[in-house]
Scaffold this active site. Structure first.
Site, PDB file in Angstrom:
ATOM      1  CE  LYS A 116      -4.251  -1.850   1.717  1.00  9.12           C
ATOM      2  NZ  LYS A 116      -5.261  -1.607   2.675  1.00  9.12           N
ATOM      3  CE  LYS A 237     -15.504  -2.889  -0.301  1.00  7.87           C
ATOM      4  NZ  LYS A 237     -14.712  -3.279  -1.417  1.00  7.87           N
ATOM      5  NE  ARG A 291      -8.732  -8.926  -4.086  1.00  6.88           N
ATOM      6  CZ  ARG A 291      -9.995  -8.422  -3.767  1.00  6.88           C
ATOM      7  NH1 ARG A 291     -11.002  -8.639  -4.390  1.00  6.88           N
ATOM      8  NH2 ARG A 291     -10.016  -7.826  -2.511  1.00  6.88           N
TER       9      ARG A 291
HETATM   10  P1  ADP Z   1      -8.188  -3.127   3.768  1.00  8.88           P
HETATM   11  O1  ADP Z   1      -7.013  -3.553   2.294  1.00  8.88           O
HETATM   12  O2  ADP Z   1      -7.668  -3.652   4.785  1.00  8.88           O
HETATM   13  O3  ADP Z   1      -9.713  -3.309   3.559  1.00  8.88           O
HETATM   14  P2  ADP Z   1      -8.790  -0.282   2.827  1.00  8.88           P
HETATM   15  O4  ADP Z   1      -7.660   0.645   2.849  1.00  8.88           O
HETATM   16  O5  ADP Z   1      -9.253  -0.812   1.755  1.00  8.88           O
HETATM   17  O6  ADP Z   1      -8.123  -1.425   3.861  1.00  8.88           O
HETATM   18  O7  ADP Z   1      -9.848   0.396   3.869  1.00  8.88           O
HETATM   19  C1  ADP Z   1     -11.017  -0.363   4.069  1.00  8.88           C
HETATM   20  C2  ADP Z   1     -11.976   0.678   5.141  1.00  8.88           C
HETATM   21  O8  ADP Z   1     -11.107   1.170   6.020  1.00  8.88           O
HETATM   22  C3  ADP Z   1     -12.554   1.566   4.051  1.00  8.88           C
HETATM   23  O9  ADP Z   1     -13.434   1.394   3.432  1.00  8.88           O
HETATM   24  C4  ADP Z   1     -12.624   2.406   5.001  1.00  8.88           C
HETATM   25  O10 ADP Z   1     -13.963   2.171   5.867  1.00  8.88           O
HETATM   26  C5  ADP Z   1     -11.703   2.345   6.188  1.00  8.88           C
HETATM   27  N1  ADP Z   1     -10.642   3.525   6.017  1.00  8.88           N
HETATM   28  C6  ADP Z   1      -9.380   3.274   5.260  1.00  8.88           C
HETATM   29  N2  ADP Z   1      -8.613   4.356   5.429  1.00  8.88           N
HETATM   30  C7  ADP Z   1      -9.246   5.304   5.779  1.00  8.88           C
HETATM   31  C8  ADP Z   1      -9.054   6.702   6.207  1.00  8.88           C
HETATM   32  N3  ADP Z   1      -7.920   7.283   5.803  1.00  8.88           N
HETATM   33  N4  ADP Z   1      -9.964   7.410   7.114  1.00  8.88           N
HETATM   34  C9  ADP Z   1     -11.338   6.713   7.498  1.00  8.88           C
HETATM   35  N5  ADP Z   1     -11.396   5.362   7.447  1.00  8.88           N
HETATM   36  C10 ADP Z   1     -10.680   4.757   6.584  1.00  8.88           C
END
Ligand code: ADP
Length: 447
Positions: A116, A237, A291
């Protein structure tokens, strides 16, 4: 076109891939652990190979066993599905090194987006707006303090190798930072074998909006609109919908173009999703998934495009069968993820299903791997079915979904069907006015 595809996955996604292959007249090979001898994907595939014991590390993540199985049956391609090895760049390389096609993006793109920290650097170079945050990894607590001060509290510590919401800790103030930093590092080390973390501003009330893109090897890149995935629990989700009730056509085109231009610049291949947080009419990149996504069917419902079929055709070297101007968003779609979990405590509830009834009717799609007599094994993800409903508009879709939820029966194990009914009954869902925190802080807290 391929003659035989090995599906390196299980559950509903293995069936999803199997169906797409059959429609392309491709023979299918299921792999499975000893816990999945009776699974639907095994029953329906043309051939199946048992590759190991129940633990994923010895079966669905066992690269030598999967490659051996593919060679044994003479598969000319491997589809990794969702989860397991689908975002493992090394696996993609090993597959290709054995003269088997990996149905997915190039290994270099999987690798770059899988980290990331690197993904954010790449996204910035490609012109994608980021959540304000640290530029590289955070080496020690003093460094964390300095960065957090600059970013401004509250902040979120995130794992460089993160996924599934793990290794993510919030610090509302400087007093909370040390604990959050240490906890994120150790959770990340335990889950991913990598304790590198970075810091981002913790957005207060954003929505999670992601853009589906697809690209072929001839330089055609298309975006297929967005998915709204803000109804979450523990950053996972629960319900997704397309289109997002929060944005209009102009904003949709704006974010769609940002995503597809970025992907075109990378010479990306296949399906991908760029995930954003959306707040005060601004988009902030959080990650790119290289993916197929669990929630891909809602995009299929509103665009009429079979994404898995296109994904397989692209991997076989064919061009996309549509262009950007062919994409018209029709109606509205919602997906409910049905997990074998208690709907209040979320404790997994594996066990035997004795009664299964699928809802049906116009606009109803069920992607499930269960049947009457199926035993949900305790070893894997608790997702057992996805209910996807398409309607003429959002209101129609919600009414249709409510009826489908009344019809579906999965007994006697506990499932999250009741949770979905509760969500659908709220005014907030009706209005589409939720954000990423609504489910946990309001609905689940109020019960
Ligand atoms: P993962 O790969 O672990 O699923 P993500 O980066 O896709 O992590 O983030 C998953 C969820 O975490 C997002 O949909 C959101 O709900 C929360 N999230 C991620 N980054 C932030 C942020 N900077 N501020 C607030 N919520 C966040």
């Amino acid at each position: 076109m391929f003659s035989k595809v090995l599906i390196a996955n299980r559950g509903d996604v293995a069936l999803r891939v199997l169906r797409a292959c059959k429609e392309l007249n491709i023979k299918t090979v299921a792999i499975h652990s000893t816990a999945d001898n009776e699974a639907m994907h095994v029953r329906l595939a043309d051939e199946s190979v048992c590759i190991g014991p129940p633990q994923s590390s010895k079966s669905y993540l066992n690269i030598p066993a999967i490659i051996t199985a593919a060679q044994l049956v003479g598969a000319d391609a491997i589809h990794p599905g969702v989860g397991f090895l689908s975002e493992n760049a090394e696996f993609a390389e090993i597959v290709e090194a054995h003269n088997i096609v990996f149905i997915g993006p190039k290994a270099e793109h999987i690798r770059c987006m899988g980290d990331k920290i690197e993904a954010k650097i790449t996204a910035q170079k490609l012109g994608i707006p980021l959540v304000p945050g640290s530029e590289g990894d955070i080496t020690d607590f003093e460094h964390a303090k300095k960065e957090a001060k600059q970013i401004g509290y509250p902040v979120l510590i995130k794992a460089a190798s993160g996924g599934g919401g793990r290794g993510m800790k919030v610090a509302l103030t400087e007093e909370e930072l040390e604990l959050a930093f240490t906890a994120a590092k150790s959770e990340s080390k335990a889950a991913f074998g990598d304790d590198r973390v970075y810091i981002e501003r913790y957005l207060q009330n954003p929505r999670h909006i992601e853009v589906q893109i697809i690209a072929d090897k001839f330089g055609n890149t298309v975006h297929l609109g967005e998915r709204e995935c803000s109804i979450q629990r523990r950053h996972q989700k629960v319900i997704e919908e397309a289109p997002s009730p929060a944005i209009n056509d102009i904003t949709r085109d704006r974010i769609g173009s940002i995503a597809s231009n970025a992907v075109a610049k990378m010479s990306y291949l296949g399906l991908g999703t760029i995930e954003f947080l959306y707040e005060n009419d601004e988009f902030f990149f959080i990650e790119m998934n290289t993916r197929l996504q669990v929630e891909h069917p809602i995009t299929e419902a509103v665009t009429g495009i079979d994404l898995v079929r296109e994904q397989i055709m692209i991997a076989a070297g064919l061009p996309l069968s549509f262009k950007q101007s062919d994409i018209k968003i029709q109606g509205h779609a919602i997906e409910c993820r049905i997990n074998a979990e208690d709907p209040k405590t979320f404790v997994p509830s594996p066990g035997k299903i004795t009664q299964f009834h699928s809802p049906s009717g116009l606009g109803i799609r069920v992607e499930a791997c269960v049947y009457s007599g199926y035993v949900v094994p305790p070893y894997y993800d608790s997702l057992i079915a996805k209910l996807i409903v398409h309607g003429d508009n959002r209101n129609h879709c919600i009414l249709r979904l409510k009826q489908a939820l009344r019809e579906i029966v999965i007994e006697p194990i506990s499932t999250t069907i009741e949770l979905h009914k509760n969500i659908l009954d709220t005014k907030v869902m009706d209005e589409g006015s939720y954000d990423i925190r609504w489910l946990e802080t309001e609905l689940l807290n109020s019960k």
